[in-house]
Design an enzyme around this catalytic site. Structure first.
Site, mmCIF file in Angstrom:
data_model
loop_
_atom_site.group_PDB
_atom_site.id
_atom_site.type_symbol
_atom_site.label_atom_id
_atom_site.label_comp_id
_atom_site.label_asym_id
_atom_site.label_seq_id
_atom_site.Cartn_x
_atom_site.Cartn_y
_atom_site.Cartn_z
ATOM 1 N N ARG A 269 2.299 -7.139 -8.143
ATOM 2 C CA ARG A 269 2.237 -6.335 -6.918
ATOM 3 C C ARG A 269 3.064 -6.988 -5.812
ATOM 4 O O ARG A 269 3.822 -6.320 -5.103
ATOM 5 C CB ARG A 269 0.779 -6.164 -6.480
ATOM 6 C CG ARG A 269 0.561 -5.381 -5.185
ATOM 7 C CD ARG A 269 -0.937 -5.182 -4.975
ATOM 8 N NE ARG A 269 -1.277 -4.752 -3.629
ATOM 9 C CZ ARG A 269 -1.308 -3.478 -3.215
ATOM 10 N NH1 ARG A 269 -0.971 -2.514 -4.048
ATOM 11 N NH2 ARG A 269 -1.651 -3.176 -1.981
ATOM 12 N N TYR A 301 5.706 -9.999 3.343
ATOM 13 C CA TYR A 301 6.777 -9.958 2.341
ATOM 14 C C TYR A 301 8.170 -10.219 2.911
ATOM 15 O O TYR A 301 8.982 -10.882 2.250
ATOM 16 C CB TYR A 301 6.720 -8.637 1.570
ATOM 17 C CG TYR A 301 5.423 -8.496 0.817
ATOM 18 C CD1 TYR A 301 5.149 -9.318 -0.278
ATOM 19 C CD2 TYR A 301 4.447 -7.580 1.211
ATOM 20 C CE1 TYR A 301 3.944 -9.225 -0.953
ATOM 21 C CE2 TYR A 301 3.242 -7.479 0.539
ATOM 22 C CZ TYR A 301 2.993 -8.306 -0.547
ATOM 23 O OH TYR A 301 1.798 -8.213 -1.216
#
Length: 320
Positions: A269, A301
């Site tokens: 993920r 991220y």
């Protein structure tokens, strides 16, 4: 103790409030542990002092993680609020702050290496995790009806935070998914021939869609190899594959791939989100696909990408 009237009362309160079966098992475990830790005294006769002593025991003697400490605390707060009917006030213990860590991600070569050591349904589960950004429970609880080949989308029903959302269906996974659905349909027909074939549904859905119990569209995309007794309603059904079965296969694949990183189902993920951002996908789109309520959760991220692309050279690189 599990079959005691008091523990049955705890279970009833959990089910009345429609907590998941996983949360029910976890909360029941912590309540039993709390009672045994305090020499089997009734929780109504205990309070802040005993709760604080128990939580400190978990943190100091058991050295459990911050997430585990918080889960135990939530279980006890639930116990006193909804079963004992007494709110805990002034507790000298609060939710432990989880350390902020940069997620581990895999590059394309590492993902390919792992995929080469997975096959069948285990390869397909890993491909869904990496190709759609699903959590492992979201992948395992997919039902046939959740896959829409026409719009190339996947419905995540009742995901984390009890939210429904759609995510993308990769073109490359259409054929493997269709093959998996054929296998599920054949297996479902055998169950029907044996007088079984009922889908495993949560109690609320069971009341609403009772007529759909034997429809193949409600069957899990990754069914268990054995039929079981439904934990709430007692009928014979086929549940989904357990997460530990996939974790075991994944661990074997990682070892065979000789990848030194710590790889779990959730690593795919993280890798999904990072790869989308590297390819220029808008962070809001990534947030939507991941099902994050708060953009700040998704913003971890870009930091992963930034660490890789900063372009800063170490002084040792300049030594002749």
């Amino acid at each position: 103790m599990t079959g005691s009237p008091f523990m049955q009362q705890v279970r009833t309160e959990l089910r009345t409030r429609q907590y998941s079966i996983r949360t029910e098992k976890n909360y029941m475990y912590w309540v039993r542990y709390f009672i045994r830790f305090n020499d089997k005294r009734h929780p109504a006769d205990m309070g802040n002092r005993e709760i604080e002593r128990f939580l400190n025991h978990l943190a100091i003697n058991r050295d459990v993680s911050a997430a585990t400490q918080n889960q135990a605390l939530c279980a006890l707060i639930f116990l006193y609020r909804f079963v004992i009917r007494r709110d805990i006030q002034g507790l000298k213990y609060s939710n432990t702050r989880k350390p902020k860590r940069i997620p581990i991600v895999l590059n394309n070569e590492e993902v390919s290496a792992i995929f080469q050591h997975l096959d069948g349904k285990y390869w397909l589960i890993a491909a869904l995790l990496y190709g759609c950004g699903l959590r492992i429970q979201e992948a395992l609880t997919l039902r046939i009806k959740d896959i829409d080949f026409t719009s190339k989308s996947i419905l995540i029903f009742n995901g984390k935070g009890s939210k429904d959302q759609y995510t993308l269906l990769p073109e490359k996974l259409i054929a493997p998914l269709q093959s998996q659905i054929i296998l599920v349909r054949q297996n479902h027909q055998k169950d029907l021939d044996d007088g079984a074939g009922k889908a495993s549904l949560p109690p609320a859905l069971l009341r609403k869609y009772k007529g759909a119990l034997k429809l193949y569209g409600w069957q899990f995309l990754f069914p268990s190899s054995h039929r079981c007794v439904h934990p709430y309603d007692g009928y014979i059904c086929r549940h989904h594959l357990h997460a530990t079965a996939f974790s075991r296969k994944l661990r074997e694949a990682v070892i065979a791939s000789d990848i030194p990183k710590r790889v779990t189902a959730h690593t795919f993920r993280h890798s999904f989100a990072t790869k989308l951002l590297e390819n220029g996908t808008d962070i809001r789109t990534v947030q939507e696909l991941l099902g994050h309520s708060d953009l700040r959760t998704t913003e971890i991220y870009p930091h992963v990408i930034g660490n890789r692309r900063a372009g800063t050279k170490s002084p040792v690189d300049f030594i002749v």
